[in-house]
Design an enzyme around this catalytic site. Structure first.
Site, mmCIF file in Angstrom:
data_model
loop_
_atom_site.group_PDB
_atom_site.id
_atom_site.type_symbol
_atom_site.label_atom_id
_atom_site.label_comp_id
_atom_site.label_asym_id
_atom_site.label_seq_id
_atom_site.Cartn_x
_atom_site.Cartn_y
_atom_site.Cartn_z
ATOM 1 N N ALA A 8 -18.277 15.318 70.763
ATOM 2 C CA ALA A 8 -19.143 14.359 70.078
ATOM 3 C C ALA A 8 -18.331 13.320 69.317
ATOM 4 O O ALA A 8 -18.755 12.808 68.293
ATOM 5 C CB ALA A 8 -20.071 15.111 69.125
ATOM 6 N N ARG A 14 -21.341 1.786 75.362
ATOM 7 C CA ARG A 14 -22.361 1.206 76.235
ATOM 8 C C ARG A 14 -23.761 1.219 75.610
ATOM 9 O O ARG A 14 -24.679 0.589 76.110
ATOM 10 C CB ARG A 14 -22.366 1.957 77.589
ATOM 11 C CG ARG A 14 -21.120 1.692 78.401
ATOM 12 C CD ARG A 14 -20.922 2.711 79.519
ATOM 13 N NE ARG A 14 -20.312 3.951 79.040
ATOM 14 C CZ ARG A 14 -19.980 4.981 79.818
ATOM 15 N NH1 ARG A 14 -20.216 4.941 81.115
ATOM 16 N NH2 ARG A 14 -19.419 6.058 79.300
HETATM 17 C C1 UD1 Z 1 -18.097 12.376 81.666
HETATM 18 C C2 UD1 Z 1 -17.226 13.022 82.772
HETATM 19 C C3 UD1 Z 1 -17.907 12.790 84.103
HETATM 20 C C4 UD1 Z 1 -19.293 13.368 84.088
HETATM 21 C C5 UD1 Z 1 -20.111 12.818 82.924
HETATM 22 C C6 UD1 Z 1 -21.404 13.603 82.796
HETATM 23 C C7 UD1 Z 1 -14.909 12.866 81.988
HETATM 24 C C8 UD1 Z 1 -13.600 12.182 82.161
HETATM 25 N N1 UD1 Z 1 -15.913 12.433 82.751
HETATM 26 O O1 UD1 Z 1 -18.090 10.973 81.920
HETATM 27 O O2 UD1 Z 1 -17.136 13.429 85.143
HETATM 28 O O3 UD1 Z 1 -19.952 13.102 85.339
HETATM 29 O O4 UD1 Z 1 -19.405 12.951 81.679
HETATM 30 O O5 UD1 Z 1 -22.276 13.056 81.862
HETATM 31 O O6 UD1 Z 1 -15.004 13.788 81.212
HETATM 32 N N2 UD1 Z 1 -15.958 12.151 73.976
HETATM 33 C C9 UD1 Z 1 -15.144 12.601 72.969
HETATM 34 N N3 UD1 Z 1 -13.915 12.050 72.817
HETATM 35 C C10 UD1 Z 1 -13.449 11.067 73.640
HETATM 36 C C11 UD1 Z 1 -14.285 10.613 74.680
HETATM 37 C C12 UD1 Z 1 -15.513 11.176 74.839
HETATM 38 O O7 UD1 Z 1 -15.533 13.479 72.198
HETATM 39 O O8 UD1 Z 1 -12.319 10.636 73.434
HETATM 40 C C13 UD1 Z 1 -17.301 12.723 74.119
HETATM 41 C C14 UD1 Z 1 -18.379 11.681 74.011
HETATM 42 O O9 UD1 Z 1 -18.840 11.564 72.660
HETATM 43 C C15 UD1 Z 1 -19.468 12.248 74.933
HETATM 44 C C16 UD1 Z 1 -18.705 13.067 75.939
HETATM 45 O O10 UD1 Z 1 -17.411 13.281 75.402
HETATM 46 O O11 UD1 Z 1 -20.361 13.083 74.229
HETATM 47 C C17 UD1 Z 1 -18.596 12.395 77.313
HETATM 48 O O12 UD1 Z 1 -17.939 11.144 77.165
HETATM 49 P P1 UD1 Z 1 -18.340 9.882 78.030
HETATM 50 O O13 UD1 Z 1 -17.413 8.785 77.668
HETATM 51 O O14 UD1 Z 1 -19.780 9.607 77.904
HETATM 52 O O15 UD1 Z 1 -17.997 10.396 79.504
HETATM 53 P P2 UD1 Z 1 -18.635 9.872 80.856
HETATM 54 O O16 UD1 Z 1 -18.003 8.569 81.218
HETATM 55 O O17 UD1 Z 1 -20.095 9.916 80.813
HETATM 56 CA CA CA Z 2 -21.535 10.302 79.243
#
Ligand code: UD1
Ligand code: CA
Length: 450
Positions: A8, A14
Site C-alpha cells: 500500500a 493514474r
Molecule cells: C501489478 C503487477 C501486475 C498485476 C497487477 C494486478 C507488478 C510488477 N505488477 O501491476 O503483474 O497484473 O498488479 O493488479 O507487481 N506498491 C507499493 N510500492 C511500490 C509500488 C507499488 O507498495 O513501490 C503497491 C501499490 O500501492 C499497489 C500495488 O503495490 O497497491 C500494485 O502496484 P501497481 O503500481 O498498481 O501495480 P500494477 O501496475 O497494477
Molecule cells: Ca494495480
C-alpha cells in the site's frame, strides 16, 4: 505460520488524486480496508502493511485496526522493492507469506483461503492467483503450462505483441514460502521498462511456481484509474442488490439504485428507481422507498413511504408518509402515523404519533406532541443569530398557515394559532393565539376622489 503483507505504498499516479490510491473509497470503505478485511478469516499470525506515499495518512486511517505492523518503503521503487522491506522485519519467520496488492478490493475470502490451501497441498515455493480476462490490458501476463506450473510473469508494458495475446493475467495475490522468497528477493533487478524492482520477477527465480485460476474474474479487478474504480463500484453494488433481491427486496430498476453494506431490510420492501441508501440504514417491512430518494443512517419502521425525499440521521416510526420533496435532517425523530409533506424540513425535533406537517414548513429544535397539525408555511424561528432555542407544542394543537413560532416558546395542548401569526410568548392549553395586525378595510376606496 501465516503472515499477510498488503502493498500500500504506491502513489496511484493514474488516479490523478490528492488521496493515496489505497485510501480511495469504494462503497463506504477504503480499498486497503477492503483488502485487509478479505484476509480476516485466515487468522494470520502477522499482518503487515507496506506504506510509503503519504504513509502517515494511511497509518492514521488504519490506526483503529488492531495488530497491524506498518513497514515503511522509501522511496517507492516497485512491488519487489516493497516486499524487500520485509526482509529485516521478518528475519527468522517460518511459514507462508501471503502478499496482496492494496488495490485489488473485490477478493472474496474463500478465494484467498483456497489459494493458501492449494499452495500447502502442492508444496510449491509460490502459488499465485490468475484470471483469464477478456481485456487483459495493463495486467502482467502469466506464462504457465497445462498443469498449473508457472514459468514467469511479464508486465504488459514489457510484453512483445505475441506475449500480449496471452490473456492469463496476474491478479497481484501471491502465497510464498517465505524462506524461498527471502533468498531470491535480494537478487531482483530493475531491468524493465519502468526501471523498478518487480515482485513478479521472483516467480521465475523460484524452483516451483504454481497458479490457481479464479472462477470469477471480476474478483481480481485491480484499480489503477477512476474508470476501474467505477467498474469495481458497479460490481459491489450488483452483489449487494442481488443479495437483497434474494432476501425478498423488490428493485423496480436495480441498476439505478445503490446501497451500502450496512443496510437491513424487512419483508416486502420496494425500492423504486434512483434511490440510494448510505451508511447504516434499517428499513422495516412493507416500506416503499423512492423514486428519487436518498437515505443515510436512517431508521424506518414498517409501512413507511419516502417519495423524492432525503432522510439523513433520522428515525421514523411506523406508517409514516414522507414527501414528495421532504428533508429529514439529523436527529429528526418522527412518530408513528406522521405525515411529512412537500417542501418540509425537520431537524433535531421529536414529532409525536399522528402529527402532520404537510406543506412548506421548517421544524427545527422542536418537540411536537401527538396529533399536532402544523399549518402550511409554519416556521420555527429557532436561531437568534447566536444560539438555537427550542419550540414545544402540546398534543392536538394546530398552527395556522404562515405562523412563525419564535423560540424559545411553548404552546400548550389543544392550542390554535391564527394564520399569519408571529408567536413570541408562551400559549396556555386550549387557547387561541393570534399575533398579527388587525385587518383594516376602507370602504369606498376605489371610488375615492383623486
Ligand atoms: C501489478 C503487477 C501486475 C498485476 C497487477 C494486478 C507488478 C510488477 N505488477 O501491476 O503483474 O497484473 O498488479 O493488479 O507487481 N506498491 C507499493 N510500492 C511500490 C509500488 C507499488 O507498495 O513501490 C503497491 C501499490 O500501492 C499497489 C500495488 O503495490 O497497491 C500494485 O502496484 P501497481 O503500481 O498498481 O501495480 P500494477 O501496475 O497494477
Ligand atoms: Ca494495480
Amino acid at each position: 505460520m501465516l503472515a499477510v503483507a498488503v502493498l500500500a505504498a504506491g502513489k496511484g499516479t493514474r488516479m490523478k488524486s490528492a488521496l493515496p490510491k489505497v485510501l480511495q473509497p469504494l462503497v463506504g470503505a477504503t480499498l486497503v480496508e477492503r483488502v485487509l478485511a478479505s484476509t480476516v478469516n485466515l487468522q494470520p499470525e502477522r499482518r503487515l502493511l507496506i506504506v510509503g506515499h503519504q504513509a502517515e495518512r494511511v497509518e492514521q486511517q488504519l490506526s483503529a485496526i488492531g495488530g497491524l505492523e506498518f513497514v515503511r518503503q522509501q522511496p517507492q521503487n516497485g512491488t519487489g522493492h516493497a516486499v524487500q522491506q520485509l526482509l529485516p522485519v521478518m528475519d527468522g519467520f517460518e511459514g507462508e507469506l501471503l502478499v496482496l496488492n492494496g488495490d485489488v478490493p473485490l477478493l472474496r475470502s474463500e478465494t484467498i483461503e483456497s489459494l493458501v490451501s492449494a499452495h500447502r497441498d502442492s508444496g510449491a515455493d509460490v502459488t499465485l492467483l490468475t484470471a483469464s480476462l477478456a481485456d487483459p490490458t495493463g495486467y502482467g501476463r502469466v506464462f504457465a503450462d497445462g498443469e498449473g506450473k508457472v514459468r514467469g510473469i511479464v508486465e504488459h508494458r514489457d510484453c512483445s505483441d505475441k506475449q500480449r495475446s496471452n490473456n492469463l493475467t496476474n491478479a497481484g495475490i501471491y502465497c510464498f514460502n517465505w524462506r524461498a522468497l527471502a533468498e531470491v528477493l535480494p537478487k531482483l533487478s530493475t531491468d524493465n521498462d519502468q526501471g523498478e524492482f518487480y515482485l513478479t520477477d521472483t516467480v521465475a527465480m523460484l524452483p516451483l511456481a504454481m497458479h490457481v485460476e479464479v472462477a470469477d474474474p471480476e474478483e481480481v479487478n485491480g484499480i489503477n484509474n477512476r474508470k476501474q474504480l467505477a467498474q469495481c463500484e458497479a460490481v459491489l453494488q450488483k452483489r449487494l442488490r442481488d443479495h437483497w433481491m434474494a432476501e425478498g427486496v423488490t428493485f423496480v430498476d436495480p441498476n439505478s439504485c445503490t446501497l451500502s453494506e450496512d443496510c437491513q431490510f424487512g419483508r416486502d420492501v420496494v425500492i423504486e428507481p434512483q434511490t440510494h441508501l448510505r451508511g447504516i440504514c434499517r428499513i422495516g417491512d412493507n416500506c416503499r422507498l423512492g423514486p428519487g430518494s436518498l437515505l443515510e443512517d436512517a431508521e424506518l419502521g414498517n409501512n413507511v413511504t419516502v417519495l423524492h425525499s432525503v432522510v439523513r440521521e433520522a428515525t421514523v416510526g411506523n406508517g409514516v408518509a414522507i414527501g414528495p420533496f421532504a428533508h429529514l435532517r439529523p436527529a429528526a425523530d418522527v412518530g408513528d402515523g406522521c405525515r411529512i409533506g412537500n417542501f418540509v424540513e425537520v431537524k433535531m425535533s421529536q414529532l409525536g404519533a399522528g402529527t402532520k406537517v404537510n406543506h412548506l414548513s421548517y421544524v427545527g429544535d422542536a418537540s411536537l406532541g401527538e396529533n399536532v397539525n402544523v399549518g402550511a408555511g409554519t416556521i420555527t424561528a429557532n436561531y437568534d443569530g447566536v444560539r438555537k432555542h427550542r419550540t414545544v407544542i402540546g398534543d392536538g394543537s394546530k398552527t395556522g398557515a404562515n405562523s412563525v413560532l419564535v423560540a424559545p416558546v411553548t404552546l400548550g395542548a389543544k392550542v390554535t394559532v391564527g394564520a399569519g401569526s408571529t408567536i413570541t410568548k408562551d400559549v396556555p392549553d386550549g387557547a387561541l393565539a393570534i399575533g398579527r395586525a388587525r385587518q383594516l378595510s376602507k370602504e369606498g376606496w376605489a371610488d375615492r376622489p383623486v
